[in-house]
Write a protein that holds these residues in place. Structure first.
Motif, PDB file in Angstrom:
ATOM      1  N   LEU A 223       0.828  -1.206   0.000  1.00 54.79           N
ATOM      2  CA  LEU A 223       0.000   0.000   0.000  1.00 54.79           C
ATOM      3  C   LEU A 223       0.860   1.252   0.000  1.00 54.79           C
ATOM      4  O   LEU A 223       0.503   2.268  -0.610  1.00 54.79           O
ATOM      5  CB  LEU A 223      -0.944  -0.007   1.201  1.00 54.79           C
ATOM      6  N   LEU A 283     -13.686  -4.147  -4.033  1.00 51.60           N
ATOM      7  CA  LEU A 283     -12.664  -3.108  -4.025  1.00 51.60           C
ATOM      8  C   LEU A 283     -11.632  -3.369  -5.111  1.00 51.60           C
ATOM      9  O   LEU A 283     -11.108  -2.443  -5.734  1.00 51.60           O
ATOM     10  CB  LEU A 283     -11.994  -3.054  -2.646  1.00 51.60           C
ATOM     11  N   ARG A 284     -11.335  -4.639  -5.352  1.00 55.20           N
ATOM     12  CA  ARG A 284     -10.334  -4.977  -6.368  1.00 55.20           C
ATOM     13  C   ARG A 284     -10.812  -4.603  -7.765  1.00 55.20           C
ATOM     14  O   ARG A 284     -10.039  -4.057  -8.566  1.00 55.20           O
ATOM     15  CB  ARG A 284      -9.998  -6.463  -6.289  1.00 55.20           C
ATOM     16  N   SER A 328      -9.465   2.917   1.700  1.00 61.36           N
ATOM     17  CA  SER A 328     -10.408   1.841   1.991  1.00 61.36           C
ATOM     18  C   SER A 328      -9.653   0.544   2.249  1.00 61.36           C
ATOM     19  O   SER A 328     -10.025  -0.242   3.131  1.00 61.36           O
ATOM     20  CB  SER A 328     -11.383   1.657   0.818  1.00 61.36           C
ATOM     21  N   ALA A 329      -8.567   0.330   1.490  1.00 61.29           N
ATOM     22  CA  ALA A 329      -7.742  -0.859   1.699  1.00 61.29           C
ATOM     23  C   ALA A 329      -7.012  -0.796   3.037  1.00 61.29           C
ATOM     24  O   ALA A 329      -6.875  -1.817   3.728  1.00 61.29           O
ATOM     25  CB  ALA A 329      -6.732  -1.005   0.556  1.00 61.29           C
ATOM     26  N   ILE A 396      -4.617  -5.341  -2.495  1.00 58.97           N
ATOM     27  CA  ILE A 396      -6.053  -5.602  -2.283  1.00 58.97           C
ATOM     28  C   ILE A 396      -6.323  -7.095  -2.328  1.00 58.97           C
ATOM     29  O   ILE A 396      -7.174  -7.604  -1.595  1.00 58.97           O
ATOM     30  CB  ILE A 396      -6.888  -4.828  -3.340  1.00 58.97           C
ATOM     31  N   LEU A 399      -5.840  -8.718   1.113  1.00 60.29           N
ATOM     32  CA  LEU A 399      -6.690  -8.327   2.234  1.00 60.29           C
ATOM     33  C   LEU A 399      -7.407  -9.525   2.825  1.00 60.29           C
ATOM     34  O   LEU A 399      -7.662  -9.567   4.029  1.00 60.29           O
ATOM     35  CB  LEU A 399      -7.714  -7.274   1.784  1.00 60.29           C
TER      36      LEU A 399
END
Length: 403
Positions: A223, A283-284, A328-329, A396, A399
């Motif tokens: 990240l 999200l990805r 968000s991640a 992502i 996660l």
């Protein structure tokens, strides 16, 4: 009869208890997180003439805050952990207000020190607001992160629109001082929204096991690299896009400056739409148009510069959505508020450190060839965005593993 202590009369902290007043406070804080920085750009010539400084020194008035974001993130994270997000943000707004006053005082030293303090004060907001969003709005965190990102861009747009008219009437010093009013308003509403909570607000949902250090986790480094790629490209392109368009398409300075504003304006739409895409898909998958849209700007300017309005629009939406996806991640990778705060500070510290190099690197690479050309700097920006794409996609994907 005994009097009940004030701390007992306060309402206890309940995770997920954010309300409309806290949303209003977050919006006002977000207006302070980019506007005071962007305010310098429209009046930089007046500042140079008044202070008698070179273009390089004047450039520090825009680059110093980004460097402060990087260097102040670790100590700010520590202080937030000691004071709690509520009180720490008030400290940050106080530092921001002091820096705003000092920047408009007489002298070059005051302008530079004040600018650095503004960057330090904003750093508290950069870290606190995502933590509070994740803690108090767990079921709406993606949407509210999008609103938060959009409001930062709106603050920049408002600043670019009103600073010159105000400066024409009362001078650049008072034009920049107007941001003190916004900081005071944010502090008042933030205090009203958070000031009656009982207990330690810093660790309301602390897990029994100790928080994981972000630098020991692969997802933390991924990240960081993703945000570094975004920050380097964003600040490098923001600084030089008018000149790029002027040289590649022959646009006059005024037209090139207005044209490059597409890159900023469309970011509002990207910030608001990306969370909706993530909620309906994942999200990805929401990250795919972010990476592709951002890559379209340097790639498009290299291959088909005549289509610059399309490339600027796609990249503008992507840079608004990219900020939302990354944080968000960060939230999804954190088990509690402490991990969220530490991981967010780690990602921002490294990301902004490399981001501060963007304007210098792009300009230096432009001048590195004879005659000066934009092929090499645009290729380097494209490479930085490939780092964003690969690192973000991989992060992502991890996660689900909790690494």
């Amino acid at each position: 009869m005994t009097t009940q202590p004030e701390t007992d009369r306060r309402r206890p902290y309940v995770p997920g208890s954010g309300g409309p007043l806290l949303v209003a406070a977050i919006v006002l804080v977000a207006l302070n997180l980019r506007g005071p920085l962007v305010a310098v750009s429209p009046v930089v010539d007046a500042i140079r003439a008044d202070l008698g400084v070179s273009a390089g020194v004047a450039g520090l008035l825009t680059s110093l805050p980004v460097l402060a974001f990087a260097l102040a993130s670790p100590p700010a994270s520590w202080l937030i952990g000691r004071l709690g997000p509520e009180r720490a943000l008030l400290v940050g707004l106080a530092v921001l207000g002091a820096g705003t006053l000092l920047r408009s005082s007489d002298g070059v030293a005051g302008a530079l020190v004040g600018t650095a303090l503004i960057g330090v004060g904003i750093t508290f907001g950069n870290i606190v607001v995502p933590v509070v969003i994740g803690r108090d709005f767990p079921h709406r965190s993606g949407a509210l992160l999008g609103v938060y990102t959009a409001v930062m861009n709106i603050g920049s747009m408002i600043t670019l629109s009103i600073t010159v008219p105000i400066a024409d009437g009362v001078g650049w010093r008072y034009a920049l001082l107007t941001w003190l009013v916004v900081a005071l308003a944010a502090a008042v509403v933030w205090r009203l929204a958070t000031g009656r909570r009982r207990g330690d607000p810093a660790l309301p949902d602390e897990a029994p096991e100790p928080a994981r250090a972000p630098w020991t986790r692969p997802v933390g480094w991924l990240l960081l690299f993703a945000f570094a790629g975004q920050s380097f490209s964003f600040y490098g392109l923001t600084a030089w896009l008018p000149e790029v368009l002027g040289d590649l398409r022959g646009l006059p300075p005024a037209t090139a400056g207005a044209a490059s504003s597409l890159f900023q304006v469309v970011a509002v739409a990207g910030a608001l739409v990306t969370p909706l895409v993530a909620r309906r898909t994942s999200l990805r998958l929401a990250f795919v148009p972010v990476a592709a849209g951002f890559l379209a700007l340097p790639g498009g300017l290299l291959l088909a510069p005549a289509l610059w309005p399309l490339w600027c629009s796609l990249a503008g939406a992507a840079q608004g959505g990219g900020f939302t996806v990354v944080f968000s991640a960060v939230l999804a990778a954190s088990r509690n508020s402490t991990e969220n705060r530490r991981l967010g500070a780690f990602v921002q510290g490294g990301g902004y450190l490399l981001g501060a190099l963007g304007p210098f690197a792009v300009g230096a690479l432009h001048e590195a060839v004879d005659p000066p050309a934009w092929d090499l700097p645009l290729a380097v920006v494209f490479g930085a965005l490939l780092v964003l794409a690969v690192s973000g996609w991989t992060a992502i994907g991890q996660l689900r593993t909790g690494r």
